[in-house]
Design a protein around this motif. Structure first.
Motif, PDB file in Angstrom:
ATOM      1  N   SER A 269       0.883  -1.216  -0.050  1.00  0.00           N
ATOM      2  CA  SER A 269       0.104  -0.007  -0.036  1.00  0.00           C
ATOM      3  C   SER A 269       0.933   1.237   0.014  1.00  0.00           C
ATOM      4  N   GLN A 270       0.249   2.190  -0.953  1.00  0.00           N
ATOM      5  CA  GLN A 270       1.313   3.284  -0.801  1.00  0.00           C
ATOM      6  C   GLN A 270       0.921   4.788  -0.186  1.00  0.00           C
ATOM      7  N   SER A 271      -0.238   4.766  -0.086  1.00  0.00           N
ATOM      8  CA  SER A 271      -0.633   6.193   0.527  1.00  0.00           C
ATOM      9  C   SER A 271      -2.109   5.809   1.232  1.00  0.00           C
ATOM     10  N   PHE A 272      -2.156   6.702   2.266  1.00  0.00           N
ATOM     11  CA  PHE A 272      -3.240   6.627   3.362  1.00  0.00           C
ATOM     12  C   PHE A 272      -4.120   7.904   3.592  1.00  0.00           C
ATOM     13  N   PHE A 273      -5.344   7.580   3.846  1.00  0.00           N
ATOM     14  CA  PHE A 273      -6.133   8.877   4.276  1.00  0.00           C
ATOM     15  C   PHE A 273      -7.057   8.730   5.364  1.00  0.00           C
ATOM     16  N   TRP A 274      -7.314   9.630   5.809  1.00  0.00           N
ATOM     17  CA  TRP A 274      -8.663   9.619   6.823  1.00  0.00           C
ATOM     18  C   TRP A 274      -9.488  10.517   6.313  1.00  0.00           C
ATOM     19  N   TYR A 275     -10.736   9.841   6.247  1.00  0.00           N
ATOM     20  CA  TYR A 275     -11.848  10.464   5.817  1.00  0.00           C
ATOM     21  C   TYR A 275     -13.032  10.461   6.810  1.00  0.00           C
ATOM     22  N   ARG A 276     -13.858  11.710   6.852  1.00  0.00           N
ATOM     23  CA  ARG A 276     -14.720  12.074   7.839  1.00  0.00           C
ATOM     24  C   ARG A 276     -16.098  11.746   7.026  1.00  0.00           C
ATOM     25  N   GLN A 277     -17.193  11.032   7.755  1.00  0.00           N
ATOM     26  CA  GLN A 277     -18.372  11.273   7.324  1.00  0.00           C
ATOM     27  C   GLN A 277     -19.378  11.493   8.180  1.00  0.00           C
TER      28      GLN A 277
ATOM     29  N   GLU B  89     -21.724  12.266   2.378  1.00  0.00           N
ATOM     30  CA  GLU B  89     -20.926  11.811   1.696  1.00  0.00           C
ATOM     31  C   GLU B  89     -19.673  11.777   2.632  1.00  0.00           C
ATOM     32  N   PRO B  90     -18.760  10.899   2.256  1.00  0.00           N
ATOM     33  CA  PRO B  90     -17.175  10.981   3.160  1.00  0.00           C
ATOM     34  C   PRO B  90     -16.466  12.286   2.730  1.00  0.00           C
ATOM     35  N   LYS B  91     -15.752  12.991   3.213  1.00  0.00           N
ATOM     36  CA  LYS B  91     -14.988  13.997   3.124  1.00  0.00           C
ATOM     37  C   LYS B  91     -13.474  13.864   3.636  1.00  0.00           C
TER      38      LYS B  91
ATOM     39  N   TYR C 133     -15.334   8.211  11.248  1.00  0.00           N
ATOM     40  CA  TYR C 133     -14.035   8.292  10.747  1.00  0.00           C
ATOM     41  C   TYR C 133     -13.426   7.092   9.959  1.00  0.00           C
ATOM     42  N   LEU C 134     -13.281   7.383   8.596  1.00  0.00           N
ATOM     43  CA  LEU C 134     -13.069   6.146   7.590  1.00  0.00           C
ATOM     44  C   LEU C 134     -11.637   6.390   7.249  1.00  0.00           C
TER      45      LEU C 134
END
Lengths: 113, 112
Positions: free
Chosen positions: B30-38, B43-45, B86-87
């Motif tokens: 895996s190369q990059s990682f994110f936290w999204y808030r929903q 929708e997720p942001k 939090y996704l």
């Protein structure tokens, strides 16, 4: 201003009656995605387009189809909606080879009667 | 084993407290990682991107541990408006196809 626009926001259909959801983007991104999200679950990827190349997830039912007539628009067709297809449908875009961030539309909430 | 795993919570935290979530991933490439808030019925942001060992944005700190294959999100001085799911999202490339994989999310409620 919204960059990924989904229409309609709410859609009610009858069991077995075909329905089309639409998504448009102003970001000029090369990839567009369709996700299905049910309550308290993660978004589930249905398929995506990289430019005109269509990529279906292995477990996406045949009942779901998609079209991308141009860079800006992508459609999700549900040929014969069942009660289990009631969900939020999210469209997203990203630019492969760029920042890899996905930008989501506000979603279409589908109800099946 | 799921590709991306999160503790679903719920986390009920008093306002002003510090809270941390962990997320583990199975694909070592895996190369990059994110936290999204929903937020509920929205929708997720994107909240934060995590490209190297970690980064900080105001009250939020994200850290990446590639050796142990986990990322974390720390929220300091929590606000009522932080209540959301939090996704954790992981970007990987498989057979030339880029893919984002979502965790099931961690639900956070900030209590007044």
């Amino acid at each position: 201003d919204a960059m990924v626009i989904q229409n309609p926001r709410y859609q009610v259909t009858q069991f077995g009656k075909p329905v089309t959801l639409s998504c448009s983007q102003t970001l000029n991104h090369n990839v567009m995605y369709w996700y299905q999200q049910k309550s308290s679950q993660a978004p589930k990827l249905l398929f995506h387009y990289y430019d005109k190349d269509f990529n279906n997830e292995a477990d996406t039912p045949d009942n779901f189809q998609s079209r991308r007539p141009n860079t800006s628009f992508c459609f999700l067709d549900i040929r014969s909606p069942g009660l289990g297809d009631a969900a939020m449908y999210l469209c997203a875009t990203s630019n492969w080879g760029g920042e890899n961030i996905q930008y989501f539309g506000a979603g279409t909430r589908l109800s099946v009667l | 084993r799921k590709e991306v795993e999160q503790d679903p919570g719920p986390f009920n935290v008093p306002e002003g407290a510090t809270v941390a979530f962990n997320c583990t991933y199975s694909n070592s490439a895996s190369q990059s990682f994110f936290w999204y808030r929903q937020d509920c019925r929205k929708e997720p942001k994107l909240l934060m991107s995590v490209y190297s060992s970690g980064n900080e944005d105001g009250r939020f700190t994200a850290q990446l541990n590639r050796a142990s294959q986990y990322i974390s999100l720390l929220i300091r001085d929590s606000k009522l408006s932080d209540s959301a799911t939090y996704l954790c999202v992981v970007h990987s490339i498989n057979f030339g196809n880029e893919k984002l994989t979502f965790g099931t999310g961690t639900r956070l409620t900030i209590i007044p």
